[in-house]
Scaffold this active site. Sequence first.
Site, PDB file in Angstrom:
ATOM      1  N   ASP A 116      -2.036  10.044  -5.709  1.00 38.66           N
ATOM      2  CA  ASP A 116      -0.703  10.666  -5.738  1.00 38.66           C
ATOM      3  C   ASP A 116      -0.852  12.181  -5.912  1.00 38.66           C
ATOM      4  OD1 ASP A 116       0.711   8.259  -5.481  1.00 38.66           O
ATOM      5  OD2 ASP A 116       0.566   7.855  -7.625  1.00 38.66           O
TER       6      ASP A 116
ATOM      7  N   GLU B 195      -1.367   2.047 -15.037  1.00 32.19           N
ATOM      8  CA  GLU B 195      -0.737   3.331 -14.767  1.00 32.19           C
ATOM      9  C   GLU B 195       0.479   3.405 -15.673  1.00 32.19           C
ATOM     10  OE1 GLU B 195       1.581   5.815 -11.342  1.00 32.19           O
ATOM     11  OE2 GLU B 195       1.947   3.685 -11.651  1.00 32.19           O
TER      12      GLU B 195
ATOM     13  N   ASP C 253       5.748   3.353   1.667  1.00 30.03           N
ATOM     14  CA  ASP C 253       5.262   4.053   0.477  1.00 30.03           C
ATOM     15  C   ASP C 253       3.782   3.718   0.286  1.00 30.03           C
ATOM     16  OD1 ASP C 253       4.810   5.269  -1.950  1.00 30.03           O
ATOM     17  OD2 ASP C 253       5.850   3.749  -3.146  1.00 30.03           O
TER      18      ASP C 253
ATOM     19  N   ASP D 256      13.633  -3.470  -7.665  1.00 28.55           N
ATOM     20  CA  ASP D 256      12.871  -3.900  -8.844  1.00 28.55           C
ATOM     21  C   ASP D 256      13.013  -5.399  -9.072  1.00 28.55           C
ATOM     22  OD1 ASP D 256      12.458  -1.158  -9.294  1.00 28.55           O
ATOM     23  OD2 ASP D 256      12.454  -1.483 -11.464  1.00 28.55           O
TER      24      ASP D 256
ATOM     25  N   ASP E 131       0.360  -1.216 -11.364  1.00 26.15           N
ATOM     26  CA  ASP E 131       1.245  -0.123 -10.968  1.00 26.15           C
ATOM     27  C   ASP E 131       2.477  -0.056 -11.878  1.00 26.15           C
ATOM     28  OD1 ASP E 131       1.847   1.849  -8.820  1.00 26.15           O
ATOM     29  OD2 ASP E 131       3.594   0.576  -8.482  1.00 26.15           O
TER      30      ASP E 131
ATOM     31  N   ARG F 248      -5.463  -2.899 -11.088  1.00 27.10           N
ATOM     32  CA  ARG F 248      -4.851  -1.634 -11.474  1.00 27.10           C
ATOM     33  C   ARG F 248      -3.354  -1.922 -11.428  1.00 27.10           C
ATOM     34  NH1 ARG F 248      -0.843   1.819  -9.075  1.00 27.10           N
ATOM     35  NH2 ARG F 248      -1.187   3.921  -9.801  1.00 27.10           N
TER      36      ARG F 248
ATOM     37  N   ASN G 158       6.256  -4.317 -10.080  1.00 27.05           N
ATOM     38  CA  ASN G 158       7.517  -3.779 -10.592  1.00 27.05           C
ATOM     39  C   ASN G 158       8.624  -4.043  -9.592  1.00 27.05           C
ATOM     40  OD1 ASN G 158       9.237  -1.947 -12.289  1.00 27.05           O
ATOM     41  ND2 ASN G 158       9.298  -0.850 -10.329  1.00 27.05           N
ATOM     42  N   HIS G 159       8.220  -4.046  -8.311  1.00 25.77           N
ATOM     43  CA  HIS G 159       9.202  -4.162  -7.224  1.00 25.77           C
ATOM     44  C   HIS G 159       8.550  -4.848  -6.032  1.00 25.77           C
ATOM     45  CE1 HIS G 159       7.068  -0.246  -7.159  1.00 25.77           C
ATOM     46  NE2 HIS G 159       6.811  -0.622  -5.911  1.00 25.77           N
TER      47      HIS G 159
ATOM     48  N   GLU H  58      10.307  -2.504 -18.718  1.00 27.62           N
ATOM     49  CA  GLU H  58      11.625  -1.980 -19.083  1.00 27.62           C
ATOM     50  C   GLU H  58      12.684  -3.067 -18.864  1.00 27.62           C
ATOM     51  OE1 GLU H  58      12.486   2.443 -18.182  1.00 27.62           O
ATOM     52  OE2 GLU H  58      13.347   1.263 -16.555  1.00 27.62           O
TER      53      GLU H  58
HETATM   54  C1  NOJ Z   1       2.794   4.498  -8.459  1.00 23.19           C
HETATM   55  C2  NOJ Z   1       1.835   4.652  -7.322  1.00 23.19           C
HETATM   56  O1  NOJ Z   1       0.695   5.338  -7.788  1.00 23.19           O
HETATM   57  C3  NOJ Z   1       2.557   5.409  -6.233  1.00 23.19           C
HETATM   58  O2  NOJ Z   1       1.682   5.728  -5.182  1.00 23.19           O
HETATM   59  C4  NOJ Z   1       3.735   4.589  -5.755  1.00 23.19           C
HETATM   60  O3  NOJ Z   1       4.489   5.358  -4.850  1.00 23.19           O
HETATM   61  C5  NOJ Z   1       4.636   4.180  -6.903  1.00 23.19           C
HETATM   62  N1  NOJ Z   1       3.913   3.679  -8.027  1.00 23.19           N
HETATM   63  C6  NOJ Z   1       5.606   3.103  -6.476  1.00 23.19           C
HETATM   64  O4  NOJ Z   1       4.918   1.887  -6.342  1.00 23.19           O
END
Ligand code: NOJ
Length: 548
Positions: A312, A242, A60, A170, A200, A198, A102-103, A207
């Site tokens: 994205d 974000e 990812d 997560d 994420d 930044r 987050n993960h 949550e």
């Molecule tokens: C947000 C990021 O901008 C995106 O590129 C990513 O796939 C997801 N978070 C998961 O980390």
Amino acid sequence: MSERWYEQAVVYCLEAESFQDSDGDGIGDFRGLIGRLDYLARLGVTCLWLNPIHPSPRRDGGYDITDFYTVDPRLGSLGDFAELLHQAGNRGIKVLIDLVVNHTSDEHPWFVSACSSADSPYRDWYVWSDKEPSDRYQGMVFPGEQRETWSYHRKAHAWYYHRFYDFQPDLNMANPAVRAEVKKIMGFWLQLGVAGFRMDAVPFIIELTEPDVTDPKHDFELLTELRQHVSWRAGDAVLLAEANVAPDELVHYVGDRGGSTNRIHMMFDFLLNDRLVLALARSNAEPIVEALRSTPSLPAGGQWATFLRNHDEIDLSRLTADQRAEVFTQFGPDENMRLYDRGIRRRLAPMLGGDRRRLELAYSLQFTLRGTPVLRYGEEIGMGDDLTLPGREAIRTPMQWSDQVGGGFTTSAEPVRPVVAKGRYGYRSVNVTDQRHDPGSLLAWFERMIRTLRESPEVGAGRCSPVDLELPASVLVHRADGPTGTMLFLHNLGTEPVLLDLGRLAAEADHPNQVFGNQEYADVDGLAKLELDGYGYRWIRLHRNPVG
Ligand code: NOJ
């Protein structure tokens, strides 16, 4: 100058792997990026935001991390990264890195251990359920690519939660050990010299997930804790979040109810992003005015980060279905240009039909509206996309530096992703070197525009508001008021030239003059008869306050 550096920053977002390869292996790296810092300094960039730099199986785009305490060896060594920070600092450029907590990747040793036994010390670092959760198929972020948010792990004999892909389990932020580790990670990178993070996926970080609970509570206190930690370690470090959430929730990310900014410093302005794109699609300024009026103001010291394009898809999920359909008709007519039913996976230049006037208009709008501008690499030369690549990779192609094979990005025949070679956006037609030699190029325009912005501190540090006047529907007039003075901005989103009467503002003016525009117009004296071309824009300094 504002006390807070981030209010006057120009942020440039890039993936090191697609920016500049220094050793011919086809992958961009830190040493390559160091060699391009002078280019970025000349452009007027004051802060880099690097997409994830950590080791990762890269399923990812690097947002699936296996080690938070070092860098992906494909990009260089930790020493190279420290050198990058030093060299950037020499040029007055700060560096933010992505903080993706987050993960983790499912290949992270913590998760591997957590799955190996219920007694693992890392078991409680993740979010588990013994039985199949009733909300297994809810809350997917990547519809079409992701089937569920709870997956069964055979070895663990349990279900684990993953807000994103199943290979991104997560972390359990309710666990004090995880919170402590996140602080340690932040401390590590601050110690090395980054200017902040930044962050994420912030809404998901806070949550408090539990199986079978579809509307979990949010732990905003975690943000207060992290902010406190960061500020103790480095007083001027910033958090840029974000968080694509509803307007009334946004303020809680920035500060608690006391009205102070004790959480996140900067929030990406997803709402304005959507409205900007809708306004461009309609050639009508109303959605922008509506966004400026309807968003709650952030507590003092909280700042918006404004963008047209990030790494994205352009996420249009804050529009209604009808509004989204309008944007799709204009900017994403082919199915292949869209993603996840909510977004567009194109770069701005092809999206706006390669129309230079419209591109300037769009970026002039973004850079003069509220907040700190964030620019995606390659937009300054009008790069295109590659829609043959899957998903979001379409806009992650290598930077186009020259008309040499490999676009000056690499000498390797196998770049990390193909360099855009064909058509009007191919590297032979769109590249930095050619535009450097052409004073009329888009790159030269960006340099002038950013230089003028840096002379207009009202924009980032002041208050931005639409001017309430009878105007043609295609025209936006907004102003920026700060301690240093007032700027007025005129933008025409339509094709027809207009004549505007802003005489009502004359009483506030003191030798008003145009400091930037799509062309030199007749004198602005009196403000009563202001011409504006189709797709035209003008930046007018209304008055400047004495310093001191
Ligand atoms: C947000 C990021 O901008 C995106 O590129 C990513 O796939 C997801 N978070 C998961 O980390």
